[in-house]
Design a protein around this motif. Sequence first.
Motif, PDB file in Angstrom:
ATOM      1  N   THR A 201       0.883  -1.306   0.153  1.00  0.00           N
ATOM      2  CA  THR A 201      -0.115   0.220   0.142  1.00  0.00           C
ATOM      3  C   THR A 201       0.941   1.050  -0.059  1.00  0.00           C
ATOM      4  O   THR A 201       1.881   1.280   0.677  1.00  0.00           O
ATOM      5  N   GLU A 210      -3.141   4.414  -2.022  1.00  0.00           N
ATOM      6  CA  GLU A 210      -3.453   3.466  -3.019  1.00  0.00           C
ATOM      7  C   GLU A 210      -3.016   2.361  -2.679  1.00  0.00           C
ATOM      8  O   GLU A 210      -1.800   1.753  -2.283  1.00  0.00           O
ATOM      9  N   TYR A 211      -3.921   1.315  -2.791  1.00  0.00           N
ATOM     10  CA  TYR A 211      -4.001  -0.114  -2.542  1.00  0.00           C
ATOM     11  C   TYR A 211      -3.252  -1.137  -3.693  1.00  0.00           C
ATOM     12  O   TYR A 211      -3.437  -0.611  -4.798  1.00  0.00           O
TER      13      TYR A 211
END
Length: 231
Positions: A201, A210-211
Amino acid sequence: MDKLSFLKQYRKSIEVVSNRDLLNIEKENMPAKWIEIFKETDKTRKKDKLIALWNSVCEKELSNTISYLKENLLEFELIVDNGQYAVLYSVKSENDEILYYEGGIPTNSISEMQQDWSNVPESIKEFYEKLHNGFYYLPSRAMGLVPVERITHFEDHEWGILEELDGPLGVNMATTYGYFENDMGGYVAIDLNNCIGDVATLWFTNDKPEYNVDFWDIVDEWIVIGLQDQS
């Protein structure tokens, strides 16, 4: 300003280890591969052995970093700071400045996150145990993989950004650790409950995360950005 004076602005007790002192280093304080590299007297062969060690550990994961070091590494030396050995890298930036990076001596003492270390992806453990206990820009101690003792356990920190995020979090704070940090509130973090394939992440203190990014792709890219320019 000479190199040592510059470095002492950030680490008062830092010293370069002389060739004579190198001969007296106890093997339990330094892996044999690093002793072999530093005992090499020919500069070209010494650098070749260093690059070979990087390649043996993370050729695929940090290919761009290794390429940049191969082209722009001017010198590397063994240093000691408060009894702790490390490797000092002098690297030429894109605008011909000399940037100083520090790589800690590989560690098998993972007491800070001992209970979770066995769950860390193998490629990350390999970096810390076989190459460096962190590799980062020395003045800021950032823009790189932090040493084990400075890995960020997300559960131990207050994150103001949480109040601004909608919906459920994509990571479990109790099992999430930040291994890389830049100096602007950005982390590359791994949730040990969800890290198959080095899934990571991108976590920010001032923006939504943001994964499902690739850990090494981001780390490799960000390290090179730092090596190119720290201004």
